[in-house]
Scaffold this motif. Structure first.
Motif, PDB file in Angstrom:
ATOM      1  N   THR A 113       0.607  -1.322  -0.095  1.00 24.20           N
ATOM      2  CA  THR A 113       0.197  -0.038  -0.030  1.00 24.20           C
ATOM      3  C   THR A 113       0.722   1.335   0.199  1.00 24.20           C
ATOM      4  OG1 THR A 113      -1.720  -1.057   1.170  1.00 24.20           O
ATOM      5  CG2 THR A 113      -1.881   1.322   1.298  1.00 24.20           C
ATOM      6  N   MET A 116       2.001   1.797  -3.467  1.00 25.49           N
ATOM      7  CA  MET A 116       0.729   2.536  -4.469  1.00 25.49           C
ATOM      8  C   MET A 116       0.518   4.081  -4.119  1.00 25.49           C
ATOM      9  SD  MET A 116      -1.976  -0.613  -3.653  1.00 25.49           S
ATOM     10  CE  MET A 116      -3.175  -0.414  -4.868  1.00 25.49           C
ATOM     11  N   SER A 119       2.953   6.258  -5.583  1.00 28.06           N
ATOM     12  CA  SER A 119       2.764   6.543  -7.025  1.00 28.06           C
ATOM     13  C   SER A 119       1.785   7.497  -7.296  1.00 28.06           C
ATOM     14  CB  SER A 119       2.337   5.011  -7.470  1.00 28.06           C
ATOM     15  OG  SER A 119       3.347   4.184  -7.118  1.00 28.06           O
ATOM     16  N   VAL A 120       0.732   7.786  -6.382  1.00 19.43           N
ATOM     17  CA  VAL A 120      -0.407   8.606  -6.756  1.00 19.43           C
ATOM     18  C   VAL A 120       0.165  10.141  -6.950  1.00 19.43           C
ATOM     19  CG1 VAL A 120      -2.480   9.484  -5.662  1.00 19.43           C
ATOM     20  CG2 VAL A 120      -1.829   7.383  -5.067  1.00 19.43           C
TER      21      VAL A 120
ATOM     22  N   ALA B 127       3.750   3.704 -14.615  1.00 19.00           N
ATOM     23  CA  ALA B 127       2.744   3.707 -13.869  1.00 19.00           C
ATOM     24  C   ALA B 127       1.561   2.565 -14.122  1.00 19.00           C
ATOM     25  CB  ALA B 127       1.965   5.037 -14.179  1.00 19.00           C
ATOM     26  N   GLN B 128       1.460   2.195 -15.201  1.00 22.22           N
ATOM     27  CA  GLN B 128       0.424   1.046 -15.310  1.00 22.22           C
ATOM     28  C   GLN B 128       1.149  -0.263 -14.985  1.00 22.22           C
ATOM     29  OE1 GLN B 128      -1.075   0.776 -19.443  1.00 22.22           O
ATOM     30  NE2 GLN B 128      -2.495  -0.611 -18.582  1.00 22.22           N
ATOM     31  N   GLU B 131       0.237  -0.100 -11.148  1.00 27.61           N
ATOM     32  CA  GLU B 131      -0.881  -0.312 -10.973  1.00 27.61           C
ATOM     33  C   GLU B 131      -1.354  -1.860 -10.839  1.00 27.61           C
ATOM     34  OE1 GLU B 131      -3.216   2.455 -12.577  1.00 27.61           O
ATOM     35  OE2 GLU B 131      -4.997   1.403 -12.321  1.00 27.61           O
ATOM     36  N   ASN B 134       0.760  -3.997  -8.199  1.00 22.38           N
ATOM     37  CA  ASN B 134       0.669  -3.709  -6.674  1.00 22.38           C
ATOM     38  C   ASN B 134      -0.866  -4.253  -6.552  1.00 22.38           C
ATOM     39  OD1 ASN B 134       2.820  -2.583  -5.839  1.00 22.38           O
ATOM     40  ND2 ASN B 134       2.247  -0.542  -6.700  1.00 22.38           N
ATOM     41  N   GLY B 135      -2.029  -3.732  -7.615  1.00 18.34           N
ATOM     42  CA  GLY B 135      -3.308  -4.284  -7.147  1.00 18.34           C
ATOM     43  C   GLY B 135      -3.247  -5.774  -7.152  1.00 18.34           C
ATOM     44  N   CYS B 175      -1.860 -11.368 -13.977  1.00 15.66           N
ATOM     45  CA  CYS B 175      -0.910 -10.301 -14.061  1.00 15.66           C
ATOM     46  C   CYS B 175       0.352 -10.688 -14.741  1.00 15.66           C
ATOM     47  CB  CYS B 175      -0.442 -10.108 -12.356  1.00 15.66           C
ATOM     48  SG  CYS B 175       0.930  -8.987 -12.223  1.00 15.66           S
TER      49      CYS B 175
END
Lengths: 320, 320
Positions: A113, A116, A119-120, B127-128, B131, B134-135, B175
């Motif tokens: 987290t 994550m 990166s925001v 970034a992708q 995402e 991490n997701g 993934c």
């Protein structure tokens, strides 16, 4: 620049507004519990303040500030499992309140987290922010490993100890400052200088922690005094005493557990006879001076300079 | 397209060329030990193959492929501590060979290292890629938490079980495929379709694992047969039997430990009487079909289609 407490409020607001999933509760409740600990929030405040000191809106770095606080709390959670610590900030640790499995898994989720959050809205700074953050994380694991290795060694030098606390605790304060500078679009040299300020601040802080563990006021320090001595923890004070104590008192008391109060008194009196309380404060002052010298090389307002200088000076004067 | 073993060789070469620091050895040796396990490397092979299937040089995704394999091994390391497992792929687990502290800390370092690897040469996709990665990681922690929660529940439904294995094991295969597609600059819809192929493949794989744990050949399966039954593990087979076994045999044996061989035989004969071996293979075939349907929607060469179709078909036929 704002007051410390205003940045603190911003951080606490952002933490309360984190929208973590509710299920599975076994994974997410311990994270909420850990973040709801009332810590000093020094690291995220450093990020916001460094960002503002360099002329940017501090909110530009809020996600990165919260990421660093999340990461810090993850390290405490896993360290408490590794050290088998029962209490953190007056409350049961996660592995005591729940169990080891929960503490390990929730900690892992906090680490992911934190990446994550980092990166925001990092925009063009994403790659560099990750590099700083992940490199710092690796340093912290190395520091924790050295700290554990030191438990089984009797020949730890002061230099090794200083390198251990630099890795385990100081670089994260450096990272917090450098991250604020990065998010403010500051040049790389400025980021590095702010990072160095944070590292020196962190070294001063950790040495003051070592001092307070033996010499603190039990009413303000928040935990029992003398814990490091009882656990034979290789702090600056103990390593210096092991090197210089010609009476052999300190070495003879290592591992002794039968009379805790007497052990604390005996070791403390060796520390006193070697002038270690004064000498550790000379060392702390030297790191505070180094931190302030870093500020002198930064193009920041007198107001911002005062903010960061006061933080450094408080690290020596604080009693908790 | 290349053969599976050629991609495997590429992955193993990249893993051997990782330049991890040597000190502190207590932190880094367990990582080297964990990676040197001779695993199937299915996930990184999927990444390289998906990247090549979509017309790009597979080496464009090599760092991301290795990142996913590093992450997978991190989850095994921490899962073994949580499950108190002694052996992994015929060797002592890290927490047995070293200790819990080492396993926790080295695992943390592997998680951070996997994020670092993911970022290497990710370019515009950083970034992708983060995402997706991490997701997926959060899904895996949620799946592991559900798996632990199920141990204390007797009312787990088949739907809950399928959601648990989707999270705990299948999304990482998704993934791995999606990451290869992303690194090949494929459109988002293509990434999603390849992700879905991987999830279906993962579900088929996990159900076949459940089947082999009870019905496998001990000589090829590599571990003792019947472990899930002895541990009352809530697999698809056990949940179905708990629902449908009107004799009450299965429920009466839960928690029983006095005669392991008899318990395995008794539970297995209930499974047989309910035709569960056939029925689990019908379910596996349905997921294999779904995986192949995803391939039909992708613009890939017949050769690439065969590669991924064979992987799916092998998940049903394999005996180890």
């Amino acid at each position: 620049m704002k007051e410390f407490n205003e940045y603190l409020q911003t951080v606490n607001d952002a933490l309360s507004n984190l929208r973590l999933p509710e299920q599975p509760a076994g994974l997410y409740s311990p994270i909420v519990y850990t973040l709801d600990c009332g810590g000093k929030r020094l690291r995220p405040v450093l990020t916001l303040a460094a960002c503002e000191a360099l002329g940017a809106d501090p909110m530009r770095s809020i996600h990165q500030a919260v990421a660093i606080e999340m990461f810090h709390n993850f390290t405490l959670l896993h360290d408490d499992v590794m050290d088998n610590a029962d209490v953190r900030r007056g409350r049961p640790t996660v592995h005591k309140k729940w169990n080891n499995e929960t503490a390990i898994l929730s900690g892992d989720a906090m680490l992911t987290t934190s990446t994550m959050l980092l990166s925001v809205k990092a925009g063009d700074h994403l790659a560099q922010a990750l590099e700083l953050f992940n490199g710092t994380a690796m340093n912290i694991y190395e520091g924790q490993q050295l700290d554990m290795d030191f438990e089984n060694r009797s020949d730890v030098t002061v230099e090794e100890y200083m390198e251990m606390i630099r890795l385990k605790t100081s670089v994260l304060l450096g990272c917090a400052c450098g991250m604020g500078a990065l998010m403010a679009d500051a040049p790389f040299e400025t980021q590095v200088k702010f990072f160095e300020y944070g590292v020196n601040l962190g070294l001063a802080f950790q040495l003051q922690d070592d001092y307070l563990d033996t010499y603190g006021n039990p009413e303000t320090f928040g935990k029992a005094i003398g814990g490091d001595i009882l656990n034979d923890k290789k702090t600056w004070l103990l390593i210096m005493a092991m090197n210089e104590d010609t009476t052999g008192t300190v070495k003879s008391l290592l591992g002794s557990t039968d009379n805790p109060a007497a052990k604390i008194e005996a070791v403390k009196s060796v520390y006193n006879s070697l002038n270690l309380p004064e000498r550790i404060h000379e060392l702390i002052s030297a790191y505070v001076d180094s931190a302030i010298k870093c500020l002198d090389l930064l193009e920041i307002s007198p107001e911002a300079r005062t903010f960061f200088m006061d933080l450094a000076l408080n690290s020596v004067n604080r009693d908790k």
